[in-house]
Scaffold this motif. Structure first.
Motif, mmCIF file in Angstrom:
data_model
loop_
_atom_site.group_PDB
_atom_site.id
_atom_site.type_symbol
_atom_site.label_atom_id
_atom_site.label_comp_id
_atom_site.label_asym_id
_atom_site.label_seq_id
_atom_site.Cartn_x
_atom_site.Cartn_y
_atom_site.Cartn_z
ATOM 1 N N VAL A 144 0.957 -1.242 0.231
ATOM 2 C CA VAL A 144 -0.049 -0.029 0.166
ATOM 3 C C VAL A 144 0.737 1.213 -0.176
ATOM 4 N N LEU A 145 2.044 1.365 0.843
ATOM 5 C CA LEU A 145 2.599 2.466 0.909
ATOM 6 C C LEU A 145 3.934 2.724 0.298
ATOM 7 N N ARG A 146 4.322 1.595 -0.748
ATOM 8 C CA ARG A 146 5.519 1.936 -1.456
ATOM 9 C C ARG A 146 5.401 2.981 -2.525
ATOM 10 N N THR A 147 6.371 3.814 -2.690
ATOM 11 C CA THR A 147 6.607 4.639 -3.725
ATOM 12 C C THR A 147 7.794 4.849 -4.152
ATOM 13 N N GLY A 148 8.112 5.595 -5.160
ATOM 14 C CA GLY A 148 9.490 5.778 -5.951
ATOM 15 C C GLY A 148 10.088 4.748 -6.738
ATOM 16 N N ASP A 149 11.457 4.812 -6.442
ATOM 17 C CA ASP A 149 12.384 4.149 -7.477
ATOM 18 C C ASP A 149 12.915 2.732 -7.026
ATOM 19 N N HIS A 182 8.925 1.571 8.676
ATOM 20 C CA HIS A 182 9.306 0.874 9.830
ATOM 21 C C HIS A 182 7.982 1.270 10.985
ATOM 22 N N TRP A 183 7.882 2.606 10.901
ATOM 23 C CA TRP A 183 6.607 2.979 11.980
ATOM 24 C C TRP A 183 5.435 2.262 11.643
ATOM 25 N N ALA A 184 5.165 2.166 10.092
ATOM 26 C CA ALA A 184 3.699 1.726 9.881
ATOM 27 C C ALA A 184 3.678 0.269 10.122
ATOM 28 N N GLN A 185 4.674 -0.903 10.083
ATOM 29 C CA GLN A 185 4.362 -2.051 10.310
ATOM 30 C C GLN A 185 4.426 -2.024 11.920
ATOM 31 N N ALA A 186 5.046 -1.431 12.720
ATOM 32 C CA ALA A 186 4.997 -1.411 14.314
ATOM 33 C C ALA A 186 3.531 -1.073 14.672
ATOM 34 N N TYR A 245 -6.938 2.867 7.176
ATOM 35 C CA TYR A 245 -6.533 3.635 5.827
ATOM 36 C C TYR A 245 -5.821 2.450 4.980
ATOM 37 N N LEU A 246 -4.894 1.742 5.782
ATOM 38 C CA LEU A 246 -4.113 0.680 4.997
ATOM 39 C C LEU A 246 -5.269 -0.455 4.526
ATOM 40 N N THR A 247 -6.156 -0.887 5.186
ATOM 41 C CA THR A 247 -7.048 -1.956 4.789
ATOM 42 C C THR A 247 -7.952 -1.251 3.656
ATOM 43 N N ASP A 248 -8.369 -0.319 3.819
ATOM 44 C CA ASP A 248 -9.128 0.310 2.809
ATOM 45 C C ASP A 248 -8.550 0.389 1.363
ATOM 46 N N LYS A 249 -7.224 0.756 1.381
ATOM 47 C CA LYS A 249 -6.662 0.858 0.131
ATOM 48 C C LYS A 249 -6.028 -0.458 -0.368
ATOM 49 N N TYR A 250 -6.255 -1.348 0.530
ATOM 50 C CA TYR A 250 -6.117 -2.746 0.153
ATOM 51 C C TYR A 250 -7.203 -3.579 -0.280
ATOM 52 N N ILE A 251 -8.457 -3.230 0.068
ATOM 53 C CA ILE A 251 -9.674 -3.594 -0.278
ATOM 54 C C ILE A 251 -9.813 -4.027 -1.803
ATOM 55 N N GLU A 252 -9.591 -2.975 -2.399
ATOM 56 C CA GLU A 252 -9.836 -3.148 -4.035
ATOM 57 C C GLU A 252 -9.064 -4.229 -4.459
ATOM 58 N N TYR A 287 7.636 2.070 -8.390
ATOM 59 C CA TYR A 287 6.739 1.914 -7.428
ATOM 60 C C TYR A 287 5.546 2.781 -7.567
ATOM 61 N N ASP A 288 5.739 3.693 -8.477
ATOM 62 C CA ASP A 288 4.549 4.732 -8.221
ATOM 63 C C ASP A 288 3.329 4.161 -9.394
ATOM 64 N N ARG A 289 3.932 3.251 -10.317
ATOM 65 C CA ARG A 289 3.196 2.827 -11.408
ATOM 66 C C ARG A 289 2.853 1.370 -11.335
ATOM 67 N N VAL A 290 3.673 0.718 -10.478
ATOM 68 C CA VAL A 290 3.553 -0.793 -10.686
ATOM 69 C C VAL A 290 2.089 -1.427 -10.217
ATOM 70 N N ASN A 291 1.651 -0.671 -9.294
ATOM 71 C CA ASN A 291 0.078 -1.333 -8.783
ATOM 72 C C ASN A 291 -0.864 -1.265 -10.192
ATOM 73 N N GLU A 292 -0.865 -0.172 -10.607
ATOM 74 C CA GLU A 292 -1.735 0.194 -11.967
ATOM 75 C C GLU A 292 -1.467 -0.993 -12.843
ATOM 76 N N ALA A 293 -0.223 -1.442 -13.167
ATOM 77 C CA ALA A 293 0.147 -2.243 -13.999
ATOM 78 C C ALA A 293 -0.227 -3.512 -13.625
ATOM 79 N N ILE A 294 -0.034 -4.073 -12.172
ATOM 80 C CA ILE A 294 -0.463 -5.105 -11.766
ATOM 81 C C ILE A 294 -2.276 -5.696 -11.915
ATOM 82 N N MET A 295 -2.977 -4.551 -11.703
ATOM 83 C CA MET A 295 -4.558 -4.555 -11.780
ATOM 84 C C MET A 295 -4.814 -4.745 -13.347
ATOM 85 N N ASP A 296 -3.975 -4.329 -14.414
ATOM 86 C CA ASP A 296 -4.023 -4.269 -15.710
ATOM 87 C C ASP A 296 -4.033 -5.786 -16.038
#
Length: 775
Positions: A16-21, A106-110, A158-165, A300-309
């Motif tokens: 859910v939270l990954r971004t960038g390169d 690190h904070w998110a997991q904890a 927030y995390l699970t709602d993002k993941y629910i799709e 990582y900014d684009r990969v989730n859309e690619a997976i869905m496709d």
């Protein structure tokens, strides 16, 4: 519960939270190498107030399904009224440079662990603590924040709602998949001889969560016999994922073809083929960083859309499919394929991705005892492959090759590399090594200096990414981290092997018996099916592939008519090294008689390139008009394909190849493409120091050293080579075995049932009469 979707806390957070390169030009490996020890040091520094490795589970309920989250908190600390969730991160980075917001993941997991713990223990608030542990200095830096349950719940939802799709797609897909599995029948009208037996044995083994070792000759249909019942097990909820594991790229075509057949019959499953990074990279050069690769930049900014496709539009996801979607979405095809695999039902990939401690897919194996099904094709190959997976070496030349880079500006690195070099020289002198040497005891004096080099190199690798020798230094760094990681596995199954070669010193931690490490890896799944045409003898393979006494085994006979194979044994000719010079001409005459009995395409297999070349020259000298091609030791994939394309009806081709090589297994030349094969020798691996280490080990432990090191591996090569001839019920062909050892009781005991009618021949005239009658 069929409507249950499982995901680890770590995978949820990262997804859910990954971004960038993507940037693998350098990421500290110290956490992988020293992480466990660092965790233990922090955990053990507390008393009874610290509960370590706490497993936490929580279900999130939606309309039709449930998401089950699971993870392990490093520690729960109770200090008076304070309850603290502790997340430990090991690092080599200067602690001064690590601030509170150093890594939000690190904070998110904890925080997820904190929320689950609050719910389960009726807490209104809790503390989250990040403990950064410096590997070299063993100093710590601790950040602590207090959160209310409401704060944590808000973040968690927030995390699970993002993941629910994604979860909903997975759930509804699971329903479509399971309905199709329930409705599909075995795709062929009739079972071949032995095929139903193997399918039933596979199904029963999966149901009982055990291992099966199946020797199943060519023609039974091993792939469909193991794949179909495994798919049925998924539909019934017994298994969650199938890993179809292969030794070579070429052998992946068969499971791909089998899934295509099932898909055409109405099966809906998501199948992905994972291809090695070097073979699927879309960049001009494999450099996984945003400076050198546009696919890595912002991946990582684009990969989730690619997976869905790709998930919504494709069921069978091959290399070409991945590349196509990777280009469409401008994402790295390799990392993209690994992400898609999380959503796949069947993963077709190399052995490495389940067994190799350096590259196995950790994203699947964080939690033990998952209901994965491992189908291990051509599993005789895993014996030697696994030895290499669990072995590692360093050499003096690679140390000295980079040392001068640091002489002027980085004296600590220069000095640390010099220390390794000094110890290698000292070991050589103390042990008085002449060429090759091994001992059962490990030489641990080398370990600390290597760890020291790893530590002092990391800041340089962080800062000097544009250095002209960067890739060379990085390669050594990864090699050293692998060495340290493997050293932690060292026990009585290992030896320390030292070799002096061209003034270089090679220092190897050699895993002679990898069976117990394979056994541990197999525990990551529910059930494992080992299958091959050549698991001879079965008890040898069960022993070396991590089997247990109560595991199942099955030995099936060939489904093809024995009348279709003419098997002859020339057991009056010695092919031993000392006898080769005087028997070359006898070998050549036998080849001539064999190939002139009927026009067609033939293979002639040899134990070595030198032997093959010598016989080739004599045969050509006597038969200038023969159409002979010969295997080269360094053939590219295109050259291999061109070699095989020559096997067409009417070519009258004589192909010389090496046993155990690229043409002795995994290829199908049906009908008139191949009508016969000659096998020269008993396939013994070349006598060498490393093979003799195996011999000594198994002589000491089982009193079967020569058999385990030479006889059994050799005979498997022979069986594989001979197996090229009869590939379908319509095939007819001849096989000639040349070696006097085939006349001994020891070797006859290794013959499969369909070879029991082999005809012994002593003269070329005798062979000619037998072949005339057969053809």
């Amino acid at each position: 519960m069929s409507n249950l979707i499982k995901i680890s806390v770590r995978n949820l957070v990262e997804f859910v939270l990954r971004t960038g390169d993507i940037d693998t030009s350098f990421m500290s490996m110290s956490r992988a190498v020293e992480g466990t020890k660092a965790h233990q040091k922090v955990q053990n520094s507390y008393g009874y107030e610290y509960q370590k490795e706490v497993t936490l589970k929580h279900n999130v309920y939606y309309d039709d399904f449930t998401i089950q989250l699971e993870g392990r908190a490093d520690g729960i600390l109770t200090l008076g009224d304070e309850i603290i969730v502790d997340e430990i991160k090991s690092t080599t980075k200067d602690l001064e440079d690590i601030k509170e917001d150093y890594n939000e993941l690190h904070w998110a997991q904890a925080k997820c662990y904190g929320y689950i713990y609050c719910l389960q223990n009726n807490l209104d608030n809790i503390y989250i603590q990040l403990t950064y542990f410096h590997i070299e200095s063993e100093e710590r830096k601790i950040f602590k924040r207090e959160y209310t349950k409401e704060d944590l719940e808000k973040f968690f939802l927030y995390l699970t709602d993002k993941y629910i799709e994604w979860a909903s797609i997975t759930f509804y897909w699971g329903g479509i998949r399971d309905k199709s599995i329930e409705e599909i029948s075995f795709p062929f009208k009739n079972y071949r001889k032995g095929q139903r037996e193997l399918a039933v044995a596979t199904y029963k083994t999966i149901k009982e969560g055990k291992k099966l070792f199946a020797q199943a000759p060519t023609g039974i249909g091993k792939t469909m016999s193991t794949l179909f019942p495994s798919i049925k097990a998924i539909g019934e909820g017994t298994g969650t994922k199938i890993f179809y594991l292969t030794a070579k790229t070429i052998t992946r075509e068969v499971p791909i073809a089998s899934t295509e057949i099932l898909i055409r019959k109405g099966l809906r499953v998501k199948v992905i083929v994972i291809t090695a990074k070097e073979k699927i990279c879309a960049n001009e050069e494999v450099k996984c960083n945003p400076r050198d690769c546009s696919f890595a930049k912002g991946h990582y900014d684009r990969v989730n859309e690619a997976i869905m496709d790709i998930f919504e539009n494709e069921d069978l996801i091959t290399r070409d499919t991945i590349v196509s979607y990777g280009l469409k979405h401008n994402v790295c095809p390799f990392e993209f394929s690994l992400d898609i695999s999380l959503w796949a039902d069947i993963i077709i990939c190399d052995y490495n991705y389940v067994f190799n401690p350096q590259v196995y897919l950790k994203r699947f194996f964080e939690n033990p005892n998952e209901d994965y099904i491992f189908l291990i094709d051509e599993s005789h190959n895993l014996v030697d492959r696994s030895r290499e997976m669990f072995s590692t070496e360093i050499n003096k030349s690679s140390i000295l090759g980079i040392r001068d880079i640091f002489k002027e500006n980085y004296p600590p690195i220069y000095k640390a590399l010099g220390k390794i070099n000094s110890i290698l020289n000292k070991v050589k002198d103390d042990l008085d090594i002449d060429k090759e040497y091994y001992q059962r005891e490990e030489i641990s004096d080398l370990y600390y200096p290597i760890k020291r080099v790893i530590t002092v190199l990391e800041p340089w690798l962080m800062e000097e990414k544009k250095h002209s020798e960067y890739e060379k230094v990085l390669e050594l760094y990864f090699n050293l981290t692998t060495f340290v990681k493997i050293s932690e596995l060292y026990d009585s199954h290992y030896v320390t092997y030292i070799k002096e070669y061209n003034k270089d010193i090679i220092f190897k931690l050699y895993c002679v018996d990898s069976s117990y490490l394979l056994r541990e890896a197999l525990e990551r799944g529910r059930s494992s099916i080992f299958f091959s045409a050549t698991l001879t003898p079965l008890d040898y393979h069960m022993e070396l592939l991590g089997g247990k006494k109560d595991d199942y085994h099955i030995k099936l006979s060939s489904p093809f008519s024995r009348e279709n194979l003419c098997l002859m044994v020339a057991n009056s000719i010695s092919t031993r090294y000392k006898d080769r010079e005087r028997t070359y001409i006898d070998i050549v005459r036998h080849i001539e008689t064999f190939i002139y009995a009927k026009k067609g395409n033939y293979f002639v297999f040899f134990p070595s390139y030198v032997y093959m070349t010598n016989v080739y020259e004599i045969l050509m000298e006597r038969n200038e008009n023969l159409n002979i091609i010969i295997q080269d030791g360094n053939m590219s994939e295109i050259e291999r394909e061109e070699f095989l394309l020559r096997f067409e009806e009417g070519n009258e081709l004589i192909a010389f190849a090496v046993m155990g090589g690229i043409f002795s297994e995994g290829i199908d030349l049906t009908g008139e493409k191949l009508i016969g094969a000659i096998i020269v020798g008993v396939g013994l691996p070349q006598i060498c120091f490393e093979r003799n280490i195996i011999k000594d080990y198994f002589t000491y432990n089982l009193d079967e050293g020569f058999e385990y090191a030479y006889v059994y591996p050799g005979m498997n090569k022979v069986l594989q080579s001979a197996g090229r001839v009869i590939r379908s019920p319509e095939d007819r062909g001849a096989v000639l075995l040349i070696d006097d050892r085939y006349g001994t009781r020891e070797y006859r005991a290794l013959f499969p049932n369909e070879w029991l009618g082999a005809k012994n021949i002593r003269t070329d005239m005798e062979m000619k009469r037998i072949l005339e009658r057969f053809w």
